[in-house]
Structure formats: structure tokens, C-alpha cells
Scaffold this motif. Sequence first.
Motif, PDB file in Angstrom:
ATOM      1  N   SER A 260       0.844  -1.200   0.000  1.00  0.00           N
ATOM      2  CA  SER A 260       0.000   0.000   0.000  1.00  0.00           C
ATOM      3  C   SER A 260       0.880   1.251   0.000  1.00  0.00           C
ATOM      4  O   SER A 260       2.046   1.223   0.410  1.00  0.00           O
ATOM      5  N   GLU A 261       0.314   2.365  -0.440  1.00  0.00           N
ATOM      6  CA  GLU A 261       1.024   3.643  -0.377  1.00  0.00           C
ATOM      7  C   GLU A 261       1.024   4.128   1.074  1.00  0.00           C
ATOM      8  O   GLU A 261      -0.040   4.298   1.691  1.00  0.00           O
ATOM      9  N   ARG A 262       2.223   4.392   1.614  1.00  0.00           N
ATOM     10  CA  ARG A 262       2.313   4.758   3.038  1.00  0.00           C
ATOM     11  C   ARG A 262       2.693   6.220   3.260  1.00  0.00           C
ATOM     12  O   ARG A 262       2.663   6.720   4.372  1.00  0.00           O
ATOM     13  N   TYR A 263       3.041   6.933   2.225  1.00  0.00           N
ATOM     14  CA  TYR A 263       3.349   8.365   2.304  1.00  0.00           C
ATOM     15  C   TYR A 263       4.445   8.675   3.321  1.00  0.00           C
ATOM     16  O   TYR A 263       4.495   9.771   3.894  1.00  0.00           O
ATOM     17  N   GLY A 264       5.328   7.769   3.639  1.00  0.00           N
ATOM     18  CA  GLY A 264       6.445   8.024   4.541  1.00  0.00           C
ATOM     19  C   GLY A 264       6.043   8.223   5.991  1.00  0.00           C
ATOM     20  O   GLY A 264       6.797   8.798   6.775  1.00  0.00           O
ATOM     21  N   TYR A 265       4.857   7.782   6.360  1.00  0.00           N
ATOM     22  CA  TYR A 265       4.359   7.974   7.723  1.00  0.00           C
ATOM     23  C   TYR A 265       4.806   6.831   8.620  1.00  0.00           C
ATOM     24  O   TYR A 265       4.782   5.664   8.229  1.00  0.00           O
ATOM     25  N   SER A 266       5.255   7.142   9.859  1.00  0.00           N
ATOM     26  CA  SER A 266       5.697   6.137  10.824  1.00  0.00           C
ATOM     27  C   SER A 266       4.494   5.668  11.633  1.00  0.00           C
ATOM     28  O   SER A 266       3.986   6.416  12.479  1.00  0.00           O
ATOM     29  N   SER A 267       4.039   4.461  11.414  1.00  0.00           N
ATOM     30  CA  SER A 267       2.822   3.953  12.047  1.00  0.00           C
ATOM     31  C   SER A 267       3.066   3.619  13.513  1.00  0.00           C
ATOM     32  O   SER A 267       4.147   3.173  13.902  1.00  0.00           O
ATOM     33  N   LYS A 268       2.005   3.825  14.337  1.00  0.00           N
ATOM     34  CA  LYS A 268       2.092   3.492  15.761  1.00  0.00           C
ATOM     35  C   LYS A 268       1.731   2.033  16.026  1.00  0.00           C
ATOM     36  O   LYS A 268       2.088   1.501  17.074  1.00  0.00           O
TER      37      LYS A 268
END
Length: 819
Positions: A260-268
Motif C-alpha cells: 500500500s502507499e504509506r506516504y512516509g508515515y511512521s505507524s504506531k
Amino acid sequence: MIHRRLVTVSGLIFSIIVVVLVWWGADRYFFTRSQNLFEHYVHENCTAIDRRIHRYENALLSGVGFMQGSDYVSRKEWRQFVQTLNPKKYYPGVQGIGYSIMLFPNQVSAIEKRMKEEGYPRFVLKPAGKRERYSAILYLEPLDKRNLAAIGYDMYSDPIRHEAMQRAADTGRASISGKVKLVQEIDEKVQAGFLMYLPFYKTGEPINTIEERRRALVGFVYSPFRMNDLIDSMEAHDTMVKIEIYDSPQRSKEHLLYRSERYGYSSKHTSHRTITLGGKVWHLYYYSTRQFDSSTNGFYPILVAMGGLGIYFLLFYIILELLYSRKMLQKNTLEIESSRSWLKRLLDSSVDGIHILDTDGKLIECSPSFLQMLGYDVSDIPKLSVYDWEAKLSSEQIRNALYAVASVPMSFESVFRRKDGTLFDAEITARRIDIDGIQYLYASFREITKRKETERLLKESEEFYRTMFVSINEAVCILSEDIIIDCNDQAMHLFEISKQHLIGMNIFDTARNIVCRENSFAFYLDTAYNGDSTTTECSLTLKTHNETKIVEFTLSGFGRNDSNKLVMIARDITERIEKEKLFKMQTRQAQMGEMISMIAHQWRQPLAIINAITSQMRLQRLMDGNEDETEQENLRKIEEQCIHLSQTITDYRDFFRPDKPKEAFSFHTLMSHALDLIDHTLKNNGIEIEVISNSDPKLFTYRNEVLQVLIALLKNSLDAFEESRVNQGKIKVTIAQEGNFGVISIHDNAGGIPPEVMKKLFVPYFTTKNQQYGTGLGLYMSKVIIEEHCGGIIEVFSEGNETTFSIKLPYGNNGSSNV
């Protein structure tokens, strides 16, 4: 003061500790709640993927059932079948549903020809190259631009696809391949792909072991998947979770199926799951999105901590109780919402008629497809029970069946009644489930009316076919591209081999030689494959021993729609042909005998007159005293030649007598008689004759027939000398005794016999000349006379430019050996 400050500081510190602990507990609580919600989405997504893949497996099962219901499925029929399945509506995300056939090298040209005739003018097996086994994609629907590029592709040539296909063939179950680049990827936006295979075996063949399944394998019903299209079609919380899917524990680009596209976000929140699909383990890595983290994040822990600080000393106990109660309430609410959401998705997405009953058979919940297939609507649910649609069982039987349902799934067939009263066959799967301590019955059904009708028609057709097949009193074989796929008992008797070994054998492997009267046996096969029935007589020499049979073969097409199958009817006419040949030979001999008798009658009187005049002249000269020795010698020679001519005509007359019984004679006398009959021909050709007699066996058999064989063999040598143009030809005849046999050998240096000709020398219809040997007797009939009529043995040996024919005849009851 110090004590008060100490108490204040202690209280402050204690309050801060309490606030921190409250804040930490609240933070952990909300984080755990978020994690549980995230795991719920993860579980739902995993379940959706697993359920969707198994739905595709059901579609492939339908394809296999469709193929098994017909001897041959055309491209048009396959398109109609896939259109009926409506994959766009009921199986979203699949690239297509196709059929690939397994081929041996000798079958490739035939399948390319057939596909071109069916509407694929550019059909060719790809990639090119020589391999032990091929596969070819014949059909793939819907036939859009992408799927058209896959027609003719040999998936068996690719190692990843090869492994999945072999696994499916060996297990008999659906198999999923590893990551591949589909041949449908014809533009710049290339997606990762995989394929699902379900093997299709030859109908009626045993498939209990791996060897049997490999031998019965015909092809595969399969589906290709573009991974992005598949996952996007599920719409499974893409705003809440992102996903990476690998077909291996190694998280490398080589094994990446989807991301999936994650947009460079660091998931919790993260989670790792594995699911096994078609023998392949997928590793799924989930990540929470910014939207999910924002919806579950906030200042709740801080607010709770501040509120707790304000009322800590007054409501400590109450707060703890409220927090505990709230936690349990939220947990129960989440579980209920999760269960209902999962149940609703399961029911809405099911193609089968899923329904849940209480133990009395009353309908509690059902899928839309359940109502649709029975003709009811949602308003009918509260008043429906199993008694309304079950038409096969009585009320008592239904109650017993409800009671018999266990927690282990069970399947059975029955007859259902629609709302309008019409009936249809159904296959039901049911099990007992427990929800909050209450027993329910979970069941699903699917309509099998068409399948039952197809099974009935197939059974009737097979019974008719078998009855006709067994009742025919001639050998019958069904050929598919020269391979025997079925036969009756007469065929086993003809080829002298068991049915187990005969089925699957190439027709040319059943015999060492098949020699036909005019053309090759392959010519007649090709004629029948091209649609023209044909009949021919051939000699059949079995591999098990040297016995040769004369067989009449009738070859015709199996049916209008199957150009690769033939019906072969074979009749053993050996005895009839032998009788006909002997009859013709005896008739010709009788005619020749009559002619020779008339010639003898006309010749003997002039010969007698010549002989008398010669004798009178010789006596007259003696009486006149004229004893000229030269003249006297010439007159004696004339008398001798007259006697010789009279005896010769008598010998020829006896030679052509067909009715002579068995008689006693010596081998040496018989051979001398044969040489006398063709002595003039041998001398004219300058051929030297040498007779070596180590003994003179006395025999008791058909003298005239043995004489004919000897003359035929001598004439064969004479013909061989003429063909090879040998200047110093020599024939050596040896007469000897071996045990209870008298043996005569005819040896010549006329050039020898090639090995390929030696194998077929005594085969009917085989000849190296335009005409048969000698008087038309032939080596085949010579063998019949010596071995079947006279109980002897005829053999031939050839080395270099020399050939030896050997005849062994046993001593009869009325004969004896005379060494």
C-alpha cells in the motif's frame, strides 16, 4: 512547620505519582484499545483475503466440473461458461478463468492446427524450444487485450509456474504459484502477479496415487491474478490500515506481491500475519494509517489524569469502578460489533445460500443469495423454517436430521422447494455452533440440478456405450492421437496383452511390425483422422512372440467434434487368407496338371515314333554291316533324349497334382527331383550346383508341397543372382540329420539379405519385388506349408553376401531315418 512541609511535599509527590500512574494507566489502556481495534481490522482483512481466494477456488472447481461433463469443450462453450459465472460481479479481482492443456512433443503440431481452425490464426506454442513436456493455454476468458497475449503460452516452461502446476497435479488440489510477471503485463504499469491452478484428470482414470494422478493428468483450469487489482477490489479498510504482502519470509523486492502507499508515515501500530493459500504461505505486514492513529489518539490520558488529581481523595474508589466498568463495556461492545460486522460481510459476499437455524429448524439469519435462490424476500424471514423449503424428507425425518447435526461439518444432498412450488436438487453442508451458550445450526447450500442432470446423462451414455462396446464380437479400440484410450475384450485377445497394459499404449507399440497390402498403416490412420473411413488388410507381428496374424482394420472418426479420436475395428482373418491362398495355389496346380496331361498325351506318341525310327535305323545299320561308331552313338543319344523327355513330362504332371496324400520319400531323391525340374534354367544362368549329402533321411509327409517349397527357394536364389548380377553364382545344397529331424539347407552367394528386410521376410504382404516369388507361393506360404502343414521348421540366416535357407522336417510314423 517542617512536619507540615514534609507532609505537603510528600502529598505533592504522592499526588504526582498518582497522576503519573493514572496517566500511564490511561495511556496504556487507550493504546491497548487502539491496538485491539487495529488487530480487529487486520483480522478482518486477513479473513477477507482468505475467503476471497477460496471463492476463486470454487470457480475453478466449477470449470473442472464443466470440462468433465463433456468429451470436448470448444472455445465458444468455454466463453459461455465463463460468462455464466460472471466473474466481474461474483469474482472481482480475477484477471480471467482459463484452461491449459498438457502436451507431449508429438502432440504440439496437432493442437496448433486445431486452435488455428477454432479461430486463432496466429496460434503458436511459446516460448519455442525442445522440452520433454509442454503445456499450452487454449482458452482464457474474458478474452480482452491482456488475456489474448497469453493464448498459446507454455506455463510449464517457467520454473515458478512449473512448481505450482506439478504440486497441483500431484495433490489433486488447488495450488497457488509464487510471484511472477504475467504475460498479460503488456503496458508500462506492471503489477506483481500469481496464478491459481486446479488439475483436470482424464474421466474414469484412477487418481489415488501420485503416479496415477500424473498419468491421468489432462490439463489445468486456472486463473491469473494481478495483485493490485485483486487487493483493490476488496476495499478492506484501506483508510485505516496499510499492507505489505510477501510470498516468502524474506522481505525483499523479489518476493513482494503488494504494498500500500504509506506516504512516509511512521505507524504506531503494526502486525504480522501468515495465511496459507493453495499450498503457498503469504506473509502479511500491517501498518496503521495517520487517520487511524488520529482517531484513536488524543488527550484522554491527560484529561483522565487531571480529573483524577482533582477528585482523587474523594472519588478514588468510584473512579476505579467506573474505569473498570467502562473497559468491560467497551470490550463487549467491540466484540459484538466485530462479530456482527464479520457475519454481515460473510453473508453478503457468499454465493452459496448460507442460513442459520435454531435447533427447532426456525430461520434466524440468512444470506441474500439464500433468499434469492428460494424466491423469498427479507420480509419472509421471521416466518420461515426448514419445513418450508425441505421437500425430500418428512417432518419426522427433518427433526431427526436437525438433531443429528454435529459440530463437525457434514455434507449431503436433498431436494428444496421454492416459494412458487418448483423443486430443485441441492447440496447442503451443515454444522452445529455455539453462540453465548446457545446452540444454533449453521448451513449452506448450492443448487446442483444441472450437475445431477449432467451426471445422469453421462451415466446413461456410458452404459449404452459400454453395452455396445462389449457386445461387438470383433476387436474394438478407441485411439486418441494414436494412443489406445479404451478397448474391449476382443482387442486384448487380438494383441495378446492385458487391458491394463494395452490402455495408454501407442498403436504402433502393440506390434513389432504392421505391414499393409498397399500403403503404410500410418497412411490409413491419417486418412481416418482427416474424416474418411478406410479399410485395409495388414499383417500384425506381435512383440510378445514371433506369431504373425493377418488382420483387417477398419478406421473411422470417433465423432463430429473430435478430430483427434478414431474408432478402430480389427478382425483376425489369418485362417481365411491362408485357406484362400492354398485354394488358389491348389486350383492353379490343378489347372497346370490338366494342361501338362494334355501336353504329355500329345508328346508321347511323336516321341515314341521318333524313338522307334531311331532304333530301326540303328538296327538296320548293324544288319547292313555299317557300324559307324559316331552314327551309332548319335542314334543312342536320340533314344535317350526321347526317354528323358517322356519322363520329364511325367514328372511335371506329378508335380502339379494337388491331391497327392502323404507319402514316404528320401530328402536326397526329392532334392534331385527339384534340381532336375529347374536344371536347364540354372545352367543357362551359369550357376554352379553342389550337393553335399551327409545322410539321406527318410520322411513321411506331403511330398509335393515340400517339393514346391524347395523349387520356390531355388527360384529365389536365381532371382537374387539376376538382381545382384553375380557372375560366378554358386548354390550349395546340404542334406543332413539333426536328432529327429531331416535337414536340407540351400546356401547361395547372391548378395545377402539386409537386416531390415530379414525382420519382415516371412510377413504377409511384404515383398521386395513387384511379383511374388516363383509360382506365387511366397515365403509366407512356404512357412505355412513347412511349419503348419508338415510340422517342420523353416529358418533363414544371412551374413555378408551369403544367405542360407534351412528346412527341418520330422520323421513321421511311417518313415525312419537312414543315415
